[in-house]
Design a protein around this motif. Structure first.
Motif, short mmCIF file in Angstrom:
data_model
loop_
_atom_site.label_atom_id
_atom_site.label_comp_id
_atom_site.label_asym_id
_atom_site.label_seq_id
_atom_site.Cartn_x
_atom_site.Cartn_y
_atom_site.Cartn_z
N UNK A 170 0.82 -1.20 0.00
CA UNK A 170 0.00 0.00 0.00
C UNK A 170 0.86 1.26 0.00
N UNK A 171 1.99 1.23 0.71
CA UNK A 171 2.82 2.42 0.82
C UNK A 171 4.11 2.30 0.00
N UNK A 172 4.17 1.33 -0.89
CA UNK A 172 5.36 1.15 -1.72
C UNK A 172 5.43 2.24 -2.78
N UNK A 173 6.63 2.75 -3.00
CA UNK A 173 6.78 3.78 -4.01
C UNK A 173 8.17 3.72 -4.64
N UNK A 174 8.31 4.37 -5.78
CA UNK A 174 9.61 4.57 -6.38
C UNK A 174 9.89 6.07 -6.41
N UNK A 175 11.15 6.42 -6.31
CA UNK A 175 11.60 7.80 -6.45
C UNK A 175 12.42 7.85 -7.72
N UNK A 176 12.02 8.72 -8.63
CA UNK A 176 12.74 8.89 -9.89
C UNK A 176 12.81 10.37 -10.20
N UNK A 177 14.00 10.87 -10.44
CA UNK A 177 14.20 12.28 -10.76
C UNK A 177 13.59 13.21 -9.71
N UNK A 201 -0.65 -4.91 1.51
CA UNK A 201 -1.22 -4.58 2.82
C UNK A 201 -2.70 -4.27 2.70
N UNK A 202 -3.47 -4.75 3.63
CA UNK A 202 -3.04 -5.34 4.90
C UNK A 202 -2.72 -6.83 4.82
N UNK A 203 -2.97 -7.48 3.68
CA UNK A 203 -2.61 -8.89 3.53
C UNK A 203 -1.10 -9.03 3.37
N UNK A 204 -0.60 -10.26 3.56
CA UNK A 204 0.84 -10.52 3.45
C UNK A 204 1.06 -11.81 2.67
N UNK A 205 2.18 -11.89 1.97
CA UNK A 205 2.60 -13.12 1.31
C UNK A 205 3.71 -13.72 2.15
N UNK A 206 3.56 -14.99 2.49
CA UNK A 206 4.55 -15.67 3.31
C UNK A 206 5.31 -16.69 2.47
N UNK A 207 6.61 -16.82 2.72
CA UNK A 207 7.41 -17.84 2.07
C UNK A 207 7.16 -19.17 2.78
N UNK A 208 7.06 -20.26 2.00
CA UNK A 208 6.81 -21.56 2.60
C UNK A 208 8.09 -22.24 3.06
#
Length: 70
Positions: A1-8, A23-30
């Protein structure tokens, strides 16, 4: 939800993700060493962009700096 990229010097917020929960869900590694393929979608950045930073959120350790664009 709060992921972003900064460019220029401009912030581009994540619009959509495929193959991974957001978010709010999560992916878990098995298990350790598991490969996970996913796509993240952001608004279009200028073609002149040479590198960018990707930040999941302010509390996360998932940050990549200086990603080179070809």
């Amino acid at each position: 939800k709060y992921t972003y990229i900064m460019a220029n010097g401009k912030k581009y917020t994540l619009e959509k993700a495929e193959g991974i929960k957001t978010a709010p869900d999560k992916t878990y590694f098995s298990h350790s060493g598991q490969d996970l393929t996913f796509k993240l979608y952001f608004p279009t950045i200028p073609k002149s962009t040479e590198s960018l930073n990707l930040v999941e959120n302010s509390e996360s350790d998932w940050r990549w700096y200086g990603i080179k664009i070809r």
